[in-house]
Design a protein around this motif. Structure first.
Motif, PDB file in Angstrom:
ATOM      1  N   LEU A  27      15.392  78.992   7.830  1.00 60.51           N
ATOM      2  CA  LEU A  27      15.924  78.055   8.821  1.00 60.51           C
ATOM      3  C   LEU A  27      16.884  77.078   8.157  1.00 60.51           C
ATOM      4  N   HIS A  28      16.518  76.610   6.977  1.00 58.47           N
ATOM      5  CA  HIS A  28      17.378  75.695   6.228  1.00 58.47           C
ATOM      6  C   HIS A  28      18.716  76.351   5.918  1.00 58.47           C
ATOM      7  N   GLU A  29      18.701  77.608   5.497  1.00 52.99           N
ATOM      8  CA  GLU A  29      19.939  78.318   5.166  1.00 52.99           C
ATOM      9  C   GLU A  29      20.795  78.535   6.409  1.00 52.99           C
ATOM     10  N   ILE A  30      20.163  78.806   7.534  1.00 51.57           N
ATOM     11  CA  ILE A  30      20.893  79.003   8.785  1.00 51.57           C
ATOM     12  C   ILE A  30      21.599  77.716   9.204  1.00 51.57           C
ATOM     13  N   ILE A  31      20.885  76.605   9.126  1.00 53.74           N
ATOM     14  CA  ILE A  31      21.484  75.317   9.489  1.00 53.74           C
ATOM     15  C   ILE A  31      22.588  74.941   8.507  1.00 53.74           C
ATOM     16  N   GLU A  32      22.374  75.228   7.234  1.00 51.73           N
ATOM     17  CA  GLU A  32      23.398  74.940   6.232  1.00 51.73           C
ATOM     18  C   GLU A  32      24.665  75.739   6.520  1.00 51.73           C
ATOM     19  N   ALA A  33      24.499  77.015   6.891  1.00 47.15           N
ATOM     20  CA  ALA A  33      25.654  77.851   7.215  1.00 47.15           C
ATOM     21  C   ALA A  33      26.353  77.355   8.477  1.00 47.15           C
ATOM     22  N   ALA A  34      25.574  76.974   9.480  1.00 46.60           N
ATOM     23  CA  ALA A  34      26.161  76.449  10.721  1.00 46.60           C
ATOM     24  C   ALA A  34      26.976  75.197  10.439  1.00 46.60           C
ATOM     25  N   SER A  35      26.529  74.417   9.480  1.00 46.56           N
ATOM     26  CA  SER A  35      27.196  73.156   9.149  1.00 46.56           C
ATOM     27  C   SER A  35      28.507  73.356   8.397  1.00 46.56           C
ATOM     28  N   GLN A  36      28.825  74.610   8.053  1.00 45.54           N
ATOM     29  CA  GLN A  36      30.115  74.908   7.426  1.00 45.54           C
ATOM     30  C   GLN A  36      31.214  75.123   8.463  1.00 45.54           C
ATOM     31  N   ALA A  37      30.881  74.996   9.729  1.00 48.71           N
ATOM     32  CA  ALA A  37      31.864  75.185  10.802  1.00 48.71           C
ATOM     33  C   ALA A  37      32.988  74.157  10.671  1.00 48.71           C
ATOM     34  N   PRO A  38      34.168  74.502  11.176  1.00 53.47           N
ATOM     35  CA  PRO A  38      35.258  73.517  11.172  1.00 53.47           C
ATOM     36  C   PRO A  38      35.007  72.445  12.220  1.00 53.47           C
ATOM     37  N   SER A  39      35.612  71.282  12.015  1.00 53.44           N
ATOM     38  CA  SER A  39      35.507  70.208  13.000  1.00 53.44           C
ATOM     39  C   SER A  39      36.725  69.304  12.894  1.00 53.44           C
ATOM     40  N   SER A  40      37.038  68.632  13.977  1.00 51.86           N
ATOM     41  CA  SER A  40      38.179  67.711  13.996  1.00 51.86           C
ATOM     42  C   SER A  40      37.997  66.638  12.933  1.00 51.86           C
ATOM     43  N   PHE A  48      21.177  69.060  14.849  1.00 55.17           N
ATOM     44  CA  PHE A  48      20.328  70.178  15.259  1.00 55.17           C
ATOM     45  C   PHE A  48      18.883  69.692  15.412  1.00 55.17           C
ATOM     46  N   LEU A  49      18.380  69.702  16.620  1.00 53.32           N
ATOM     47  CA  LEU A  49      16.998  69.301  16.884  1.00 53.32           C
ATOM     48  C   LEU A  49      16.152  70.558  16.999  1.00 53.32           C
ATOM     49  N   ALA A  50      15.282  70.804  16.011  1.00 55.45           N
ATOM     50  CA  ALA A  50      14.473  72.027  15.966  1.00 55.45           C
ATOM     51  C   ALA A  50      13.117  71.780  16.617  1.00 55.45           C
ATOM     52  N   VAL A  51      12.785  72.603  17.608  1.00 55.11           N
ATOM     53  CA  VAL A  51      11.497  72.513  18.305  1.00 55.11           C
ATOM     54  C   VAL A  51      10.673  73.732  17.905  1.00 55.11           C
ATOM     55  N   GLN A  52       9.600  73.518  17.110  1.00 51.15           N
ATOM     56  CA  GLN A  52       8.836  74.619  16.538  1.00 51.15           C
ATOM     57  C   GLN A  52       7.351  74.580  16.879  1.00 51.15           C
ATOM     58  N   SER A  53       6.779  73.390  16.972  1.00 53.54           N
ATOM     59  CA  SER A  53       5.334  73.303  17.192  1.00 53.54           C
ATOM     60  C   SER A  53       4.980  73.748  18.611  1.00 53.54           C
ATOM     61  N   GLU A  54       3.774  74.264  18.760  1.00 56.12           N
ATOM     62  CA  GLU A  54       3.341  74.713  20.086  1.00 56.12           C
ATOM     63  C   GLU A  54       3.329  73.558  21.080  1.00 56.12           C
ATOM     64  N   GLU A  55       2.939  72.390  20.606  1.00 61.23           N
ATOM     65  CA  GLU A  55       2.904  71.216  21.481  1.00 61.23           C
ATOM     66  C   GLU A  55       4.291  70.885  22.025  1.00 61.23           C
ATOM     67  N   ALA A 132      30.598  70.664  18.366  1.00 60.79           N
ATOM     68  CA  ALA A 132      29.215  71.126  18.274  1.00 60.79           C
ATOM     69  C   ALA A 132      29.101  72.591  18.676  1.00 60.79           C
ATOM     70  N   SER A 133      29.957  73.020  19.611  1.00 59.68           N
ATOM     71  CA  SER A 133      29.936  74.424  20.039  1.00 59.68           C
ATOM     72  C   SER A 133      30.393  75.356  18.925  1.00 59.68           C
ATOM     73  N   LEU A 134      31.333  74.905  18.099  1.00 59.73           N
ATOM     74  CA  LEU A 134      31.751  75.713  16.951  1.00 59.73           C
ATOM     75  C   LEU A 134      30.574  75.945  16.007  1.00 59.73           C
ATOM     76  N   ALA A 135      29.800  74.898  15.772  1.00 59.95           N
ATOM     77  CA  ALA A 135      28.633  75.035  14.896  1.00 59.95           C
ATOM     78  C   ALA A 135      27.571  75.924  15.531  1.00 59.95           C
ATOM     79  N   ALA A 136      27.435  75.854  16.861  1.00 59.73           N
ATOM     80  CA  ALA A 136      26.427  76.665  17.555  1.00 59.73           C
ATOM     81  C   ALA A 136      26.701  78.154  17.381  1.00 59.73           C
ATOM     82  N   MET A 137      27.943  78.565  17.512  1.00 66.16           N
ATOM     83  CA  MET A 137      28.268  79.976  17.338  1.00 66.16           C
ATOM     84  C   MET A 137      28.024  80.404  15.906  1.00 66.16           C
ATOM     85  N   GLN A 138      28.395  79.546  14.972  1.00 66.72           N
ATOM     86  CA  GLN A 138      28.177  79.879  13.563  1.00 66.72           C
ATOM     87  C   GLN A 138      26.684  80.009  13.259  1.00 66.72           C
TER      88      GLN A 138
END
Length: 203
Positions: A27-40, A48-55, A132-138
């Motif tokens: 998950l850390h590597e995925i977020i790190e890769a997404a954060s390489q997206a271009p931005s203005s 990125f707000l990660a929701v993982q727990s069952e609660e 943010a959409s650029l990062a989402a696709m990445q």
């Protein structure tokens, strides 16, 4: 697999193995890769707000109109766009000054231009959504490269999401993305041929 092959292999998957959990390292590597997206201005308007727990999944489920992938996937990530990304301008361009890429004078002019742009009505909102959409696709492509499936969702109650998960007003919920191990078979989705979507020079 080439990058283009990876893009063609990625499909929106809505059924997941509910027993599978994505390792935190992945998950850390995925977020790190997404954060390489271009931005203005390289302001990196995403969070990125990660929701993982069952609660928390159970809390998110009705907010996402009971889409089952929220419960069954390993993690659902809320992609947030920063309406106050201009506040990061000094931090970003101080690094450029330190590296010798620009002078203090140039940095100050760029930062002034950024703050001026953010004074325009609607500018901050638009920039938050686009970048943010650029990062989402990445993020989805990075997940696929590591063997995980994903599905983006625009159908959710943005106001309730912000309230339930204490999201500050400076952020805009752009989309939700569920990640995990797809369960069952996938089907090819229709795509228009290039001839129908490519316009050369002018309409």
């Amino acid at each position: 697999m080439t990058t283009i092959e990876l893009m063609k292999e990625r499909h929106s998957i809505r059924k997941y193995d509910s027993e599978f959990k994505i390792p935190e390292e992945d998950l850390h590597e995925i977020i790190e890769a997404a954060s390489q997206a271009p931005s203005s201005w390289n302001l990196q308007h995403w969070r990125f707000l990660a929701v993982q727990s069952e609660e928390k999944k159970q809390e998110l489920l009705p907010i996402a109109y009971n889409q089952q992938q929220v419960q069954d996937s390993s993690v659902t990530i809320a992609i947030l766009g920063d309406k106050e990304a201009n506040q990061s301008a000094d931090t970003v361009f101080d690094e450029s000054v330190k590296s010798g890429a620009i002078t203090d004078e140039v940095k100050n002019q760029i930062v002034a231009n950024i703050h001026g742009a953010y004074e325009q009505e609607g500018f901050a909102h638009k920039e938050a959504l686009i970048n943010a959409s650029l990062a989402a696709m990445q993020l989805m492509l990075a997940a696929k490269e590591k063997g995980y499936d994903s599905v983006p969702m625009g159908g959710f109650d943005k106001e309730k999401l912000m309230e339930a998960f204490n999201i500050p007003d400076r952020y805009i919920p752009v989309m939700l993305i569920s990640l995990g191990k797809g369960h069952g078979t996938t089907r090819e989705s229709f795509r228009f041929p290039v001839e129908d979507v490519l316009i050369k020079e002018s309409f």
